[in-house]
Design an enzyme around this catalytic site. Sequence first.
Site, PDB file in Angstrom:
ATOM      1  N   ASP A 157       8.965   7.579 -18.414  1.00  0.00           N
ATOM      2  CA  ASP A 157       9.750   8.780 -18.090  1.00  0.00           C
ATOM      3  C   ASP A 157       8.903  10.036 -17.885  1.00  0.00           C
ATOM      4  O   ASP A 157       9.410  11.039 -17.415  1.00  0.00           O
ATOM      5  CB  ASP A 157      10.719   9.100 -19.239  1.00  0.00           C
ATOM      6  CG  ASP A 157      11.773   8.027 -19.408  1.00  0.00           C
ATOM      7  OD1 ASP A 157      11.845   7.134 -18.556  1.00  0.00           O
ATOM      8  OD2 ASP A 157      12.511   8.090 -20.405  1.00  0.00           O
ATOM      9  N   HIS A 655      -9.742  -1.305   7.838  1.00  0.00           N
ATOM     10  CA  HIS A 655      -8.756  -0.256   8.073  1.00  0.00           C
ATOM     11  C   HIS A 655      -7.473  -0.390   7.294  1.00  0.00           C
ATOM     12  O   HIS A 655      -6.656   0.525   7.296  1.00  0.00           O
ATOM     13  CB  HIS A 655      -8.479  -0.143   9.568  1.00  0.00           C
ATOM     14  CG  HIS A 655      -9.586   0.582  10.259  1.00  0.00           C
ATOM     15  ND1 HIS A 655     -10.726  -0.060  10.685  1.00  0.00           N
ATOM     16  CD2 HIS A 655      -9.753   1.889  10.519  1.00  0.00           C
ATOM     17  CE1 HIS A 655     -11.551   0.832  11.206  1.00  0.00           C
ATOM     18  NE2 HIS A 655     -10.980   2.021  11.114  1.00  0.00           N
TER      19      HIS A 655
END
Length: 741
Positions: A157, A655
């Site tokens: 959280d 890439h």
Amino acid sequence: MAGNQIKSVAVLTSGGDAQGMNAALRAIVRTALYHGLDAYAIYEGYQGMVDGGNLIRKMDWDSVGGIQHRGGTIIGTARCAAFRTHEGRLKAAYNLVTHDINALVVIGGDGSLTGANLFRQEWSQLLAELVEQNEITAEKAEACAHLAIVGLVGSIDNDMAGTDMTIGADTALHRIAEAVDAIGSTASSHQRAFVVEVMGRNCGYLAMMSAIATGADWFLIPENPPDVDDWEAKLVEVLKAGRHAGNRDSMVILAEGARDRFGKPITSEQVKTVIEKGLGDETRITILGHVQRGGAPSAFDRYFTTLLGYAAVQELLNATPEREAQVIGIRENRVSSAPLMESVKKTQAVAEAIAAHDYERAMDLRGGSFKESYRTALTLMRAMPHEPEPGQRRLRLGVLNCGAPAAGMNTAVRAAVRLGTDKGHIMLGIRNGFPGMAAGQVQEMGWMSVAGWATRGGSELGTDRDMPTKADLYRIARTIEEHRIEGLLMIGGWAGYEAAYQLVKERPNYPAFNIPIVCLPAAIDNNLPGSDLSVGADTALNNIVEAVDKIKQYAVAAQRCYVVEVMGRYCGYLALMAGLATGAERVYIHEEGITLADLLADLELLKEGFRQGKRLGLVIRNENANPSYTTDVICALFGEEGRDVFDVRQNILGHLQQGGDPTPFDRIQATRLAARCIEYLIAEAEKSEPAGVFIGLQSGKVTFTDLEDLPRLADAVLQRPKTQKWLDLRPIAKIMSLPGL
Ligand code: ADP
């Protein structure tokens, strides 16, 4: 080993599980072993400490190998009623003392840390009782007279004061963003509305940040309910306006603890009903629940928790009976410590403020950057911008991308366009970098022109790496004059910085360049000066980590060493951080160089490791680490010389590192920086000699550095900053890898 004479360090995970706990465990055990201490894992949280026996196990180097990529906690976690009682804690103390453990790392939420602090306070009394009951000898009690504890916050959280990020929160954001992005595509196909409920009983971090990251239309958090009595009418009004403006779908994200001004909970069912009635749209609810806790930890939750685990053991080594127990977390982008109970109390104060409907206090307690993000989120999700103020100066601000594509460029452009427009200015998109600017490729960008850009990888505007020529400079000046551009935001990498620097230098020759210019760092290599991090690096790192996870899974069957080559040009950031996050045995970077002696020594250690039962080796090499000792050469050398013991494969990731949608972190960072850039441009436009700067985040603070300082701060040949703070992490990476390497 000042102060406490600790002999053994024990670690436990308690309360809710969180991704990244395993990486912390690994780091704690290995750091303890590195310092010559015994390391223990206590299984099943405090229950294991109370029950003892087989639940307290000695760990060695290998028992924490290959666990970083696993979600949850391999040593189990539990809630333990017995530890809340004196009897339970007495048993726990007995179990620790009989193992000579007097130093403890507790990884958990505020409850677990409160329990740990209480245990420490009672420690002497507990030992005295055990001596009195003849359970332990006075000598034993004397040897473990003080208990050193340190807390790490495991909580998806991100609800703990004293740290900017808790373990698991970044991964939870990944899970939410993946889900919301996926839902977004189906929602827009069917013109539907979706309500997504995320975790956070007293903390709106996940809801708010995922709303920013996914470009949601509305969000509800416990700390700051809508400031109108009739939130239902407001919600309908906002979503209707969005549809009117051209949105094909509506996305509402609410925290599980969402409520109205009067403290009445707002449920996802209620939101659905309001939307269906108000808009007449089919509305679906997705409650993400435990998905947010699940799955592999993000790169951040691996490398940062590694640093936290390392720091936790350092803290134990330095602990004294007088020093208050600390919690180790991240502040201003660095590992830092804060008094444990103060952090717990501040955390609880937020919950109390929410319960008392004192939302202003709740927001104040969350802090400045939370409030800033809240304001930015509200603006970004408006259906339409505010009307310009009557008589206000409406600036014409250009935005362009430059350099290699980096994930998050579009997110930054979207934020800049919307935030600039909302302040009454005219935003101009410049296509294809500075060459495009020279060619006059300028277009006004409206509010809806950037809809959907928050989540998209690559560069929608187009980017270019070419440096402007002398003739280009003239044409760029013409473009500025023709389009009456009064400020320029360059979002990009090295080429963009150099080009912007040129513009500033050429101001005496081209008066047109006398406009405010700001560069926003967006480069996967993280090779730009003036910022600890550039947008895109986190996405690239996550791409690398995911690829390596797959490679490791495959390689584990055989005795094999993988040599993985990553991007970065002359900057070793991606290689080193990927090494920390994936548990590589060795990282080769240009900053350190490679010698034949290094390679031979590493080879021997790898051979030794494999002989002792190692099944997998991982070496990460930065693409430009050394011109002679290429990935091919290293593979050939290791393959030939290690042939009897292991085989070698190479993997050049290429890439794929640049691709993909930006991670939540990159989206949030891009948005935050773009917001500041726009403010800066607006302020500078009023000046007769406006600045040319690059923005950055340094030690957690937003900074602006003069473009004129570029040559002083960066090495133009190697295209990287002259000082790189992350290099300080090299010793930690070494401690975590093979002993001896
Ligand atoms: P979290 O650590 O995630 O906040 P809990 O509040 O459930 O989770 O606490 C986890 C465990 O920590 C509890 O089951 C209990 O064993 C221990 N604990 C929590 N609060 C206390 C306390 N005040 N005193 C002693 N132990 C506690």
